[in-house]
Design an enzyme around this catalytic site. Sequence first.
Site, PDB file in Angstrom:
ATOM      1  N   PHE A  84      39.986  27.222  34.104  1.00 40.68           N
ATOM      2  CA  PHE A  84      40.452  28.204  33.221  1.00 40.68           C
ATOM      3  C   PHE A  84      41.496  29.106  33.980  1.00 40.68           C
ATOM      4  O   PHE A  84      41.154  29.740  35.345  1.00 40.68           O
ATOM      5  CB  PHE A  84      39.312  29.537  32.837  1.00 40.68           C
ATOM      6  CG  PHE A  84      39.736  30.355  32.152  1.00 40.68           C
ATOM      7  CD1 PHE A  84      39.766  30.432  30.906  1.00 40.68           C
ATOM      8  CD2 PHE A  84      40.043  31.912  32.748  1.00 40.68           C
ATOM      9  CE1 PHE A  84      40.206  31.302  29.972  1.00 40.68           C
ATOM     10  CE2 PHE A  84      40.496  32.782  31.881  1.00 40.68           C
ATOM     11  CZ  PHE A  84      40.710  32.745  30.549  1.00 40.68           C
ATOM     12  N   ASP A  93      44.557  28.777  42.716  1.00 41.96           N
ATOM     13  CA  ASP A  93      44.157  29.889  41.718  1.00 41.96           C
ATOM     14  C   ASP A  93      43.018  30.771  42.109  1.00 41.96           C
ATOM     15  O   ASP A  93      41.740  30.156  41.855  1.00 41.96           O
ATOM     16  CB  ASP A  93      44.011  29.364  40.349  1.00 41.96           C
ATOM     17  CG  ASP A  93      43.584  30.561  39.170  1.00 41.96           C
ATOM     18  OD1 ASP A  93      43.370  31.542  39.739  1.00 41.96           O
ATOM     19  OD2 ASP A  93      43.871  30.261  38.013  1.00 41.96           O
ATOM     20  N   LYS A 112      43.292  40.078  39.232  1.00 44.66           N
ATOM     21  CA  LYS A 112      42.111  40.716  38.941  1.00 44.66           C
ATOM     22  C   LYS A 112      41.905  41.948  40.235  1.00 44.66           C
ATOM     23  O   LYS A 112      42.438  42.955  40.072  1.00 44.66           O
ATOM     24  CB  LYS A 112      40.864  39.748  38.994  1.00 44.66           C
ATOM     25  CG  LYS A 112      40.996  38.997  37.808  1.00 44.66           C
ATOM     26  CD  LYS A 112      39.591  38.311  37.189  1.00 44.66           C
ATOM     27  CE  LYS A 112      39.995  37.508  36.180  1.00 44.66           C
ATOM     28  NZ  LYS A 112      40.288  38.169  35.017  1.00 44.66           N
TER      29      LYS A 112
END
Length: 401
Positions: free
Chosen positions: A141, A226, A255
């Site tokens: 994801f 990531d 984030k």
Amino acid sequence: MSNTADAIRSADAHSAHNYHPLPVVVASAQGAWMTDVEGRRYLDMLAGYSALNFGHGNRRLIDAARAQLERVTLTSRAFHHDRFADFCTELAALCGKEMVLPMNTGAEAVETAVKTARKWGYEVKDVPDGHAKIVVAADNFHGRTTTIVSFSTDHDARDHFGPYTPGFEIVPYGDLTALSHAVTENTVAVLLEPIQGEAGVLVPPAGYLQGVRDLTRERNVLFLADEIQSGLGRTGRTFALEHEGVVPDMYILGKALGGGVVPVSAVVADRDVLGVFRPGEHGSTFGGNPLACAVALEVIAMLRSGEYQQRAAELGDHLHHELNLLVGGGAVTAVRGRGLWAGVDIDPSRGTGREISEKLMGLGVLVKDTHGSTIRIAPPLVISKEDLDWGLDRLRSVLSA
């Protein structure tokens, strides 16, 4: 809206149904706790998918944002501003790299990483133009843009959004042999999550990430990590890759970099990688804006203390000890994760992940399900041990009912 039902009814009527939120309407939050429109309090055990590592309303971050709000919030990159150089310098130093390219969201950072790797492949590795390949892992994801869903194996994220962007090879996560076979002379990068969050907090086999690092170095391929969910303290280290002593060619961050205050993302790499860009080839009106830089600088300063990494490590050990005691009792079939991050597989006889999440909500604990039978637990790193235990007690109660 004055009450939960009215707020949900209005949202359902006027917003696209791209999410299926739990039926709670948050009005305020502080630390690890949120309060809904009717005054009920809930322990936040999700932390905005790690965007809120430092908790809701963190005073240092709010003060940094407020001070910057009074000065200047946006110039665009058409001009320099007085927070940009410090942000790039400090983030590069935190990562042990030389250059930073700031964006806003995690998906934008991944898109930036893809563009960087392709340009590096053509201009540095000398791959024929239009032939660059990037190897990714199944069940990944990395976001939901058109290019990113082109290499997703999640049908909800991918189906009916084609035609899809070519140039990606998908291999099983954790399978070094498959990865080795997929890398060719036209491969420019391997893009991986050190821990797959959306897939259920999947931790790869020991030695896998080091094997990826060795393979990419041997084949002259970039290793793009990531760390949008796994990085910035979540696993008990600044970066999840540190658990195996691995340093990638590029960190992809987001984030928690914005402290839950503003969206901030970035790719961080050395000059021989990010130096391929020239003016006009990539950019963002809001990327690296003064407000974002001010908040992110405070996040970096907080991480430099090591306090939050230590909290995640110590409380994470406690969290996983307590969760593993539930395995084999008929309710939990498996627990995975690192630090203050766990994926808990629920025995289908006890309900779906969604049903367990709703029952926990009824007891004042907020988590979120993924892939049907799994719930994710990722509280803010500022949570107290007492509050963590309070939440775990309610999980035990729901699972034993």
